[in-house]
Design an enzyme around this catalytic site. Sequence first.
Site, short mmCIF file in Angstrom:
data_model
loop_
_atom_site.label_atom_id
_atom_site.label_comp_id
_atom_site.label_asym_id
_atom_site.label_seq_id
_atom_site.Cartn_x
_atom_site.Cartn_y
_atom_site.Cartn_z
N HIS A 57 -58.31 -7.02 21.41
CA HIS A 57 -57.45 -8.20 21.51
C HIS A 57 -57.39 -8.67 22.97
CE1 HIS A 57 -54.26 -10.79 19.88
NE2 HIS A 57 -53.61 -10.60 21.03
N ASP A 91 -55.75 -11.45 25.42
CA ASP A 91 -54.70 -12.46 25.57
C ASP A 91 -55.07 -13.41 26.69
OD1 ASP A 91 -52.66 -11.73 23.63
OD2 ASP A 91 -52.56 -9.85 24.75
N HIS A 102 -56.98 -14.47 21.75
CA HIS A 102 -55.70 -15.12 21.47
C HIS A 102 -55.45 -16.16 22.57
CE1 HIS A 102 -51.08 -14.34 20.84
NE2 HIS A 102 -51.41 -15.59 20.62
N GLY A 111 -46.63 -13.89 27.11
CA GLY A 111 -46.72 -13.83 28.56
C GLY A 111 -47.04 -12.45 29.11
N PHE A 112 -46.27 -11.48 28.65
CA PHE A 112 -46.41 -10.16 29.27
C PHE A 112 -46.38 -9.06 28.22
CE2 PHE A 112 -44.48 -13.04 32.28
CZ PHE A 112 -45.29 -12.86 33.40
N ASP A 164 -48.00 -9.06 16.69
CA ASP A 164 -48.35 -8.94 18.11
C ASP A 164 -47.09 -8.95 18.98
OD1 ASP A 164 -49.47 -9.13 20.64
OD2 ASP A 164 -50.53 -11.01 20.27
N GLY A 206 -50.40 -3.30 23.03
CA GLY A 206 -50.75 -3.24 24.45
C GLY A 206 -50.20 -1.96 25.05
C1 DX5 Z 1 -47.98 -11.50 24.46
C2 DX5 Z 1 -49.35 -11.04 24.00
C3 DX5 Z 1 -49.41 -9.67 23.44
C4 DX5 Z 1 -48.98 -8.58 24.37
C5 DX5 Z 1 -49.05 -7.28 23.65
O1 DX5 Z 1 -48.17 -12.39 25.47
O2 DX5 Z 1 -49.82 -11.94 23.02
O3 DX5 Z 1 -50.71 -9.40 22.92
O4 DX5 Z 1 -49.72 -8.53 25.54
O5 DX5 Z 1 -48.57 -6.29 24.49
P1 DX5 Z 1 -47.44 -5.27 24.01
O6 DX5 Z 1 -48.00 -4.58 22.79
O7 DX5 Z 1 -47.28 -4.37 25.18
O8 DX5 Z 1 -46.22 -6.06 23.67
ZN ZN Z 2 -51.85 -11.49 21.81
#
Ligand code: DX5
Ligand code: ZN
Length: 228
Positions: A34, A36, A67, A146-147, A179, A201
């Site tokens: 995945h 981002d 994504h 975002g994060f 997600d 993540g």
């Molecule tokens: C949000 C992203 C996610 C995120 C996942 O901006 O789309 O994919 O990085 O990370 P975790 O699993 O740590 O929330």
């Molecule tokens: Zn994502």
Amino acid sequence: MKPVKIAPSILAGDLGNLRGAVETAMKGGADLIHVDVLDGHFAPNISFGAGTVRALRAGSTAPFDVHLMIERPGYAVRDYLDAGADRVIFQAETIDEPSFDALFAVVRSYDRQLGLALKPETDLPGWAEAKLGQMSTVLVLTVNPGFSGQRMDVKQFPKIERIAKIIADRHLETDLEIDGGIDERNINEVARRGGDTFVAGAGVYAQQDPVRAMANLRENATKARGSA
Ligand code: DX5
Ligand code: ZN
């Protein structure tokens, strides 16, 4: 019952060693990598350009799930497809039905797959519900984009159940991808509500043993889906 898919999000990996993050994901049997893509406008944070996707895709046997959390996906989609994205996921907030149709035609011309993502405050639009059969995934964000490393928003559970029911009633192949904030302890919550594809993540890369964490994520999700 569709098999569980695990999609490690490399945004949470070592950004100085992204190839290593992809290798770790493959070692753990990732079904998807995945990626981002953030433009700093649609959501805060700027992440990966198409050049990064191209460099990483070459070293991966697992498909890339890209994504696109960007304001004008129509301008960038070909770059990511040219770079080797296997599936591109658009944010519903950034497109309407005519632009979906145009993007669908582009993605089809590359023989790749497409998905639609929903921010926590966004419901599945009516036009998109009618076109679910054209989508290989619907992605429900359980955090604000975002994060990585945020907490899962449990208020998204009814939305997950609703979309799961539509997919099941219509016997569609569409993945229901969750997600945000998923870890070994809470993956069962989203799996038993109908999620079948799980982005993780921090739930992978912030763990002491990421390969083990992926196995646990898969095992816990499979159990929860079986008993739902
Ligand atoms: C949000 C992203 C996610 C995120 C996942 O901006 O789309 O994919 O990085 O990370 P975790 O699993 O740590 O929330
Ligand atoms: Zn994502």
